[in-house]
Structures are given as structure tokens and as C-alpha cells.
Design an enzyme around this catalytic site. Structure first.
Site, PDB file in Angstrom:
ATOM      1  N   GLY A   1      34.540  28.848  36.838  1.00 10.88           N
ATOM      2  CA  GLY A   1      35.557  28.221  37.505  1.00 10.88           C
ATOM      3  C   GLY A   1      35.737  29.125  38.652  1.00 10.88           C
ATOM      4  O   GLY A   1      34.894  29.954  38.887  1.00 10.88           O
TER       5      GLY A   1
ATOM      6  N   GLY B   1      38.856  30.432  41.642  1.00 16.00           N
ATOM      7  CA  GLY B   1      40.239  30.403  41.887  1.00 16.00           C
ATOM      8  C   GLY B   1      40.235  30.844  43.571  1.00 16.00           C
ATOM      9  O   GLY B   1      39.296  30.377  44.356  1.00 16.00           O
TER      10      GLY B   1
ATOM     11  N   LYS C   1      34.609  37.956  36.655  1.00 18.97           N
ATOM     12  CA  LYS C   1      35.265  37.346  37.807  1.00 18.97           C
ATOM     13  C   LYS C   1      34.759  37.955  39.024  1.00 18.97           C
ATOM     14  O   LYS C   1      34.556  39.191  39.067  1.00 18.97           O
ATOM     15  CB  LYS C   1      36.708  37.841  37.763  1.00 18.97           C
TER      16      LYS C   1
ATOM     17  N   ASP D   1      52.601  35.147  39.051  1.00 20.52           N
ATOM     18  CA  ASP D   1      51.878  34.128  39.050  1.00 20.52           C
ATOM     19  C   ASP D   1      51.650  33.314  37.784  1.00 20.52           C
ATOM     20  O   ASP D   1      50.353  32.686  37.658  1.00 20.52           O
ATOM     21  CB  ASP D   1      50.253  34.392  39.929  1.00 20.52           C
TER      22      ASP D   1
END
Ligand code: ADP
Length: 655
Positions: free
Chosen positions: A79, A81, A100, A194
Site C-alpha cells: 500500500g 500513503g 514502510k 491522525d
């Protein structure tokens, strides 16, 4: 456990990697792939300035090697961001993680760099069952990698997209998990800032895990405030929009809980609008309503209303949330995988009694009852300063410095290494070992001098039988020295001085290893996923264990583990073998099969007779009486004199 752990890594899809999408979850192909390439390129040209920083993140190499020699195989794309792209990574043992990945090219200024380092520093210091576990961080020339526990079942956002609306019992369960994690964060003075459905992931067992600490911040005091406007439009709290004038604190996360609860039950966030400015206007006036065609219970509405209070001080505290009436409704025992696609059947029929049991156990699992955590996170300027010219990660955050790496990480069910703070005040370094010999020797001498003083004027040590070496095998001509302790832990002191201790009745083992930067370090590993270099050593331990179990008898009866103890050094003479333990104790096995252990820095003495009778007393008493009270020790005074000389010899020896 989901099947994911054993699943092979899938090859990367280059289409997915090159996609420039504004969707935060490009796991599924997005519409744009269907457009022809030219169109996409044109759009990209015009949109260049608006491109997300994550777009700068190129596919990492197929094998990423860390500075401490660990290899990770890159797997498929998970994914994207605004800042990072996420890839599967597999270590040598086959364990899969999410990496990440942040392109160094996207870290253009000090501010961005500080932001990334602070995300790492904060995330690294957190350990909670409902927070994505931070595993490691490292870098190559192109990227910085943050290795995380993998959450293969996507996030609450995908769940809501698939389901359109979620049932109240399921949301109750989610809320407890989220509240548990936020309670933990706030107790460490961390505001997430967030929180949104897309940042709350499902682990392989369908437990929720809060991730993405990119906007997280640590407040210096509980009542201090932050002034930066940040967050995701739909979730921003009204006081954040006040910016410089109002400031914001922990309550912004409580607000976000309200938004998420509403979104899950109703199907979309309460202030949703096409135009961001309209969203902000609605937020500032708390202008939202509960649609009649999507009915939800009055008690749910009450909680949402309170969570979405304009005045942050009117919002319930994190502890108050779970006392709301709404939580008394049907409550499931866990989240099932079927929830990702459809509403599970029968949840509304869970009885009151069962619901209350499930609620309590969910709170338990989410750490609601756990007392306030240790020290709050602190971010020091020095933590964010890299010492090496080309490196992005400072020593304190990079794996090369095991000190910080392992100090902050707490026990880990998934079996990743962690530094263990065991009785390190004692003999882990050789220098310290010799100092222990010196202190012990001095104490024995002092006791000898005061042997004739009245006993009641002295401070006597608390006497308990220490952990002893109950069996041993000297195989130092090949591997090292192996031993079994009275608590049944089995260790090997290898010839290179590194040692390994396999804990009895546990899936853990400990390594006491030498590290260039910080000397001797104790690291905990899981037997299920041992580091590559430890595999051979574990085989050797097992080999010894088998030998000792079938060939040797025990010195003393088994006991529970009171502390972690390693054998640190041993000395063999024709008369005795002396063991120096990491807890500062000395054990002497004499050739007449009597054993004596000196503990409490020389203040206590233990005798273990050949028939395993064990007694511990203050050394001064034994010196005064010349023998042990319950069972006599042959040549007791002579043995004590030998012990004193042996320890003295060690104390004054260079190494
Ligand atoms: P950013 O800081 O750029 O917003 P995120 O932390 O949100 O990055 O991660 C980007 C995406 O990567 C997420 O939306 C998700 O799809 C995927 N992702 C992040 N963490 C994990 C994880 N632990 N397991 C699986 N996928 C993850």
C-alpha cells in the site's frame, strides 16, 4: 493465526508500483490503471507538482541487507500513503513483515527528516497489543525502511468500503481495542493526531492495530498544547482548525474516535463534503445529523454526541468512554474474518451475561486494566541527529546500536529480539566480573576481621538458596562449557565467550553477546524464529541438554526461575571448579562432592551436600561457628579459606 505467515512472497506487480494514485490504499488496482498509459503520463506531467512524496519511493532491491548483516527479501506491494510505500519483507527464518519504505529523495529538508525520525522514535518506543509493532529500522542508499508487524487484513477503511455499514456489536469490540491503544498512547503523553479508519489495521488474528505515527507528537506535559494544523480533513478536531489561537491536546484523538464510531455505524464520516472548506465549516459548527434511513441506537448517538463535543473539555475522558451505556449492549468475543466482507450472524442475540464477560475480557486484552505504563516517551535533540554524513538514521535509532534498540522494546509475542535488562549491575563485562571478585573478597575479609563481634550488632543478609549449577559438561576442546541450572535453564558458554541460555518451559532463549559499541548485551529471542547465527548454537545446546539429561545426576532439587542467571566464567583446579555467575555469585564444586556457593557479595554462604541437602546462612555465622548448623561440611573452614583465595586470585588478575 492466518495462513499468511506460511504464504510465499508474491512477485511484485510493476503496475502497482508505478501507480501514482491519490488513494491511500492502492492494494486493489485503482481505476486509473484502466486509462491508457499516455493519458496517465499526461496527467502526471500536469500534476507533477502535486505528486505525493511516496511516489519518489522506487521499488527496493529484491534483497535488502542491513548493516548488521540481516537480509530481508522484498515481497509484494502492500500500500501507499502520502509519504511512504509499504512492501512485504521476509527474513531468513521466513517471518513476514511490512516494510514502510521512505525514499531518501523525499527527505529534502531538515524538517522532513526530523519528522521521519520522530515518527520512528515514537513508534519504536511503543508496545501495546493494539498498536502495530515496530520491529526495526534501517537504510540503504535509496530508502529508509521501517520494519513493522504485518497487518495482512487491511484496515477499517477497507472493511467499511466492503460492508457500507458495520453492526453495533462489532463496533463495540473495535472501540474497546482502539480505546485501549489510545489510553496507552496518552499515558505515554503521545497524541496520534491522525486517527482514522485507514490507519487502523487488522493483524492476522483480526485484532485491530493502530499504525502510522507520522503525525504523532509527544507533549512535554499533560496539559501542554500543540499548534500545528495537521490531520485528515474529515477527522480534524475543531480546536485544530483554530490553529495558533487555540492549540490542541489529547482530546483531538477522542474527537477522532467519535468520527470513526459515527463513520462505522452510519457509513460515512459526519462532516463529509466534496469541498474541504465545507468540511471545515461544518466541523467548526459541529454540524452533522443522524440519517433516519440508517437507524442507530440512542445510546450510540449519546456517546457520539459527547465524543464530538465542540469544547474539548466536554468530551469524555478516555476512561469515561467505556462506562457509557452503549457498551452494555451485545458484545462479541472477538472479530471474525467474515466481518471483512459481511455482517456476522447472530451477534445481536449474545446474552447480557455473555456480553458482559466478553466486554471484560476485551478490555483486558486491550490493556485497559494495566496500570499506567512506564516513563513517557521523550524525544531528545540528540536522538534526531545523525552522526554519519551519508546516513539518515542516527546511531541511536539504527540497529547498529543495540543499546537503544533493545532497551525500549518490550517483550514481543512474535518473537523478535529484544534487549533484556537483567541484573546487569553484576558481572556481564570481564572488568565488572573482576570488580565483583574484588568486592566479594573484601567482604569476606571484613567478615573475618569482625568474626568476634557480637552478632546482633551486625546487619545479616536475607538468606535464600541461590540458583545453582546443577549439572555441567566441559566440552571446551570443541564447543564450550555447558551447564544446567537448578531452575532447569540450560546454557552454553561458548569458547568465544558468547553465551546462550535456553529458558526452561519457555519458547524463549537468551543470548549474552559482545557488541562492539556497547559491550555485553543480553538479547531475548524466540525459539520459533531464531536469528540465523544462533541456529547452530541452539543445536549445540540441545546436544548438551540431551547428554546431561541422560548421563548426569542433579546437584540439587528443581526450583522456579527467580532470576535470569548465566555462567560467565569458570576456573578448574585439581581441588575444585569455580563458577562465576552473572548475578555475582560464586559456586565451588569440590572434588569431595560438597558444593559451596557464595552469594550476596560474600555475605551469604550455601552448602549443598552430596545428598542434595541445601542450606544457606550468613557467612559470618558459619565463620563464627566453624561449620554449618544442620548438616556438617567436611573441612568447612579450610573450604572457606580456599574460596577466599580463589576469589582473591581472580580479583587481582588482569583479565
Ligand atoms: P504514510 O505515512 O505515507 O501515510 P502509512 O503508514 O499510512 O504511510 O502506510 C501506507 C500504506 O501502507 C497503508 O495505507 C497500508 O496500505 C500499508 N501499510 C502500512 N502499514 C502496514 C502494515 N503494518 N501491514 C500491512 N500494510 C501496511
Amino acid at each position: 493465526m492466518s495462513a499468511l505467515r506460511s504464504q510465499p512472497l508474491q512477485p511484485l506487480n510493476s503496475g502497482q508500483l508505478n501507480a501514482r494514485t491519490n488513494s491511500v490504499t492502492p492494494v486493489k488496482p485503482v481505476k486509473r490503471y484502466k486509462e491508457n498509459l499516455q493519458q496517465v503520463e499526461q496527467k502526471q506531467q500536469t500534476k507533477k507538482k502535486k505528486e505525493k512524496l511516496s511516489a519518489l519511493c522506487k521499488t527496493p532491491p529484491s534483497v535488502v541487507r542491513t548493516r548488521n548483516g540481516r537480509d530481508y527479501r522484498r515481497g509484494n506491494f502492500l500500500g501507499e500513503g502520502g509519504f511512504a510505500r509499504c512492501f512485504q519483507m521476509k527474513d531468513a527464518s521466513g517471518q513476514i513483515y511490512a516494510a514502510k519504505t521512505v525514499a531518501k529523495a523525499s527527505i529534502k529538508n531538515e524538517k522532513t527528516k526530523t519528522k521521519l525520525l520522530s515518527e520512528i522514535k515514537i513508534h519504536k518506543s511503543l508496545k501495546h497489543p493494539n498498536i502495530v509493532n515496530f520491529v526495526d529500522c534501517f537504510e540503504d542508499d535509496i530508502n529508509v525502511y521501517i520494519l513493522l508487524e504485518i497487518c495482512p487484513n487491511q484496515s477499517l477503511m477497507e472493511l467499511l468500503k466492503n460492508r457500507k455499514r458495520v453492526t453495533e456489536p462489532e463496533v463495540r469490540y473495535f472501540m474497546v481495542e482502539v480505546v485501549g491503544a489510545i489510553k496507552y498512547l496518552h499515558s505515554r503523553r503521545v497524541i496520534h493526531r491522525d486517527l482514522k479508519l485507514g490507519n487502523i489495521f487488522f493483524d492476522p488474528d483480526m485484532n485491530l492495530k493502530i499504525g502510522d505515527f507520522g503525525l504523532a507528537s509527544v507533549l512535554p506535559t499533560t496539559d501542554s498544547k500543540k499548534y500545528t494544523i495537521c490531520g485528515t480533513p474529515n477527522y480534524i478536531a475543531p480546536e485544530v482548525l483554530g490553529g495558533k489561537n487555540t492549540g490542541h491536546g489529547f482530546e483531538v484523538d477522542i474527537w477522532a474516535i467519535g468520527i470513526m464510531m459515527y463513520a462505522l455505524l452510519v457509513g460515512k464520516p459526519p462532516f463529509q463534503a466534496k469541498d474541504v472548506n465545507v468540511i471545515y465549516e461544518r466541523i467548526k459548527k459541529t454540524e452533522y445529523y443522524f440519517p433516519e434511513d440508517k437507524p442507530i441506537s440512542e445510546s450510540a448517538k449519546q456517546l457520539i454526541k459527547d465524543l464530538l463535543s465542540l469544547n474539548p473539555l466536554n468530551r469524555p475522558t478516555i476512561d469515561e468512554i467505556l462506562s457509557y451505556e452503549w457498551f452494555k449492549g451485545p458484545f462479541p468475543d472477538r472479530t471474525r474474518e467474515v466481518s471483512l466482507l459481511e455482517a456476522p450472524e447472530g451477534l445481536e442475540y449474545i446474552s447480557r451475561v455473555q456480553s458482559s464477560i466478553n466486554f471484560k475480557s476485551a478490555k483486558d486484552m486491550a490493556g485497559i486494566y494495566t496500570p499506567k505504563s512506564k516513563n513517557p516517551v521523550e524525544i531528545l535533540r540528540s536522538d534526531l541527529h545523525s552522526e554519519q554524513p551519508k546516513a539518515m538514521l542516527p546511531q541511536s535509532l539504527s540497529p547498529n546500536n543495540t543499546k537503544n534498540k533493545y532497551q525500549e522494546v518490550e517483550p514481543d509475542q512474535l518473537g523478535r529480539p529484544k534487549r533484556v535488562n537483567f541484573n546487569s549491575q553484576f558481572s556481564t563485562t570481564i572488568k565488572r566480573l573482576n570488580e565483583t571478585c574484588f568486592e566479594t573478597y573484601q567482604n569476606i575479609r571484613r567478615l573475618e576481621h569482625s568474626k568476634h563481634d557480637a552478632i546482633d550488632a551486625m546487619e545479616l543478609p536475607k538468606c535464600e538458596n541461590p540458583t545453582l549449577i546443577s549439572k555441567w559438561v566441559d566440552y571446551s576442546n570443541k564447543y564450550g562449557f555447558s551447564y544446567q541450572l537448578t531452575n532447569d535453564d540450560i546454557g552454553v558458554l561458548f569458547n568465544d565467550e558468547n553465551t546462550l541460555l535456553k529458558l526452561h518451559n519457555s519458547n524463549k532463549f537468551l543470548e549474552l553477546i559482545y557488541h562492539e559499541d556497547e559491550g555485553w548485551t543480553c538479547i531475548e529471542n524466540s525459539l520459533a524464529h531464531p536469528p540465523v547465527q544462533a541456529k547452530r548454537q541452539l543445536e549445540i545446546v540441545d546436544f548438551f541438554a540431551k547428554y546431561m539429561n541422560s548421563n548426569l545426576s542433579k546437584v540439587s532439587e528443581n526450583e522456579e526461575r527467580k532470576e535470569v542467571v548465566f555462567l560467565r566464567r569458570y576456573t578448574r583446579t585439581p581441588e575444585y571448579i569455580m563458577f562465576e555467575m552473572t548475578n555475582g555469585n560464586f559456586q565451588f564444586n569440590f572434588k569431595d562432592h560438597h558444593k559451596i556457593c557464595i552469594s550476596k557479595s560474600g555475605l551469604a554462604i550455601t552448602h549443598i551436600s552430596p545428598n542434595r541437602f541445601t542450606q544457606t546462612h550468613p557467612l559470618i555465622l558459619i565463620m563464627q561457628q566453624g561449620d554449618f548448623p544442620k548438616e556438617p561440611v567436611p573441612d568447612c573452614s579450610r573450604k572457606i579459606a580456599i574460596i577466599k583465595e580463589a576469589i582473591k586470585k581472580r580479583a587481582f588478575k588482569e583479565t
